[in-house]
Design an enzyme around this catalytic site. Structure first.
Site, PDB file in Angstrom:
ATOM      1  N   GLY A  45     -12.432   0.779   4.794  1.00 47.28           N
ATOM      2  CA  GLY A  45     -11.387   1.222   3.744  1.00 47.28           C
ATOM      3  C   GLY A  45     -11.708   0.416   2.622  1.00 47.28           C
ATOM      4  N   GLN A  50      -9.547  -2.896  -5.680  1.00 47.10           N
ATOM      5  CA  GLN A  50     -10.820  -3.695  -5.210  1.00 47.10           C
ATOM      6  C   GLN A  50     -11.638  -3.111  -6.274  1.00 47.10           C
ATOM      7  OE1 GLN A  50     -10.256  -2.769  -1.043  1.00 47.10           O
ATOM      8  NE2 GLN A  50     -11.439  -4.411  -0.864  1.00 47.10           N
ATOM      9  N   CYS A  87     -12.541  -7.689   5.037  1.00 45.79           N
ATOM     10  CA  CYS A  87     -12.419  -7.178   3.821  1.00 45.79           C
ATOM     11  C   CYS A  87     -13.395  -7.246   2.788  1.00 45.79           C
ATOM     12  CB  CYS A  87     -11.002  -7.716   3.186  1.00 45.79           C
ATOM     13  SG  CYS A  87     -10.362  -6.972   1.422  1.00 45.79           S
ATOM     14  N   LEU A  88     -13.990  -6.136   2.102  1.00 46.38           N
ATOM     15  CA  LEU A  88     -14.948  -6.012   1.347  1.00 46.38           C
ATOM     16  C   LEU A  88     -14.789  -7.126   0.154  1.00 46.38           C
ATOM     17  CD1 LEU A  88     -15.743  -2.290   1.298  1.00 46.38           C
ATOM     18  CD2 LEU A  88     -16.722  -4.079   2.489  1.00 46.38           C
ATOM     19  N   HIS A 129      -3.691  -2.413   6.074  1.00 47.06           N
ATOM     20  CA  HIS A 129      -4.497  -3.303   5.337  1.00 47.06           C
ATOM     21  C   HIS A 129      -4.814  -2.663   4.045  1.00 47.06           C
ATOM     22  CE1 HIS A 129      -8.263  -5.915   5.001  1.00 47.06           C
ATOM     23  NE2 HIS A 129      -8.526  -5.333   3.894  1.00 47.06           N
ATOM     24  N   GLU A 130      -5.068  -1.284   3.789  1.00 46.24           N
ATOM     25  CA  GLU A 130      -5.187  -0.701   2.606  1.00 46.24           C
ATOM     26  C   GLU A 130      -3.854  -0.686   1.725  1.00 46.24           C
ATOM     27  OE1 GLU A 130      -8.131  -0.769   1.325  1.00 46.24           O
ATOM     28  OE2 GLU A 130      -8.878  -1.266   3.563  1.00 46.24           O
ATOM     29  N   HIS A 133      -3.045  -3.868   0.006  1.00 41.71           N
ATOM     30  CA  HIS A 133      -4.024  -4.186  -1.227  1.00 41.71           C
ATOM     31  C   HIS A 133      -3.156  -3.749  -2.513  1.00 41.71           C
ATOM     32  CE1 HIS A 133      -7.872  -5.833  -0.411  1.00 41.71           C
ATOM     33  NE2 HIS A 133      -7.851  -4.830   0.662  1.00 41.71           N
TER      34      HIS A 133
HETATM   35 CO    CO Z   1      -9.495  -5.086   2.170  1.00 44.53          CO
END
Ligand code: CO
Length: 150
Positions: A45, A50, A87-88, A129-130, A133
């Protein structure tokens, strides 16, 4: 177009993101770029903040398919699951996070049409999770035992 994924420490990752009000070409281009970036990064995701755009839009790519959620809101959250997350925006790390087992959300698509969706297991985890953000929350805020990823 592949976009740069911001890393932890960047203030944009800590913003409470704005609701999307214009369902225009700019939003579509952003979502296309987020999809391309997510595929390249092989993530589950990616949220708009981000890539430096603090608006309420996320993309998710899981076994159930590829999804775009604009202005997503939880209707309910049920149960509990504990598992690994990364997480990216926090490269090279992983941690254990407890999340709801099952969630229902309402959201809009890139045209502004409204939908609802129920997800469980890893799909529910990815959504949680998303959506975090979008409120400036990273999984590292909730994880115990952050460690170097494999
Ligand atoms: Co993330």
């Amino acid at each position: 177009m592949i976009r740069e994924v911001l890393q932890v420490g960047d203030p944009t990752l800590r913003k409470v993101c704005a609701k999307v009000t214009r369902f225009d070409g700019e939003l579509s281009a952003l979502l296309d770029d987020m999809k391309e970036t997510l595929k390249k990064e092989e993530g589950a995701g990616l949220a708009a903040p981000q890539v430096g755009v603090p608006i309420r839009a996320v993309v998710v790519d899981v076994d159930e398919g590829y999804f775009e959620f604009v202005n997503p809101v939880f209707v309910w959250q049920k149960g509990e699951q504990t598992g690994a997350e990364g997480c990216l925006s926090v490269r090279g790390k992983a941690g254990t996070v407890t999340r709801p087992e099952k969630v229902k959300i309402v959201f809009q698509d890139r045209k502004g049409d409204r939908y609802s969706l129920v997800a469980h297991g890893f799909f529910a985890r990815a959504i949680c999770h998303e959506l975090d953000h979008l409120d400036g929350i990273l999984y590292t805020d909730k994880a115990k035992d952050i460690h170097d990823a494999e």
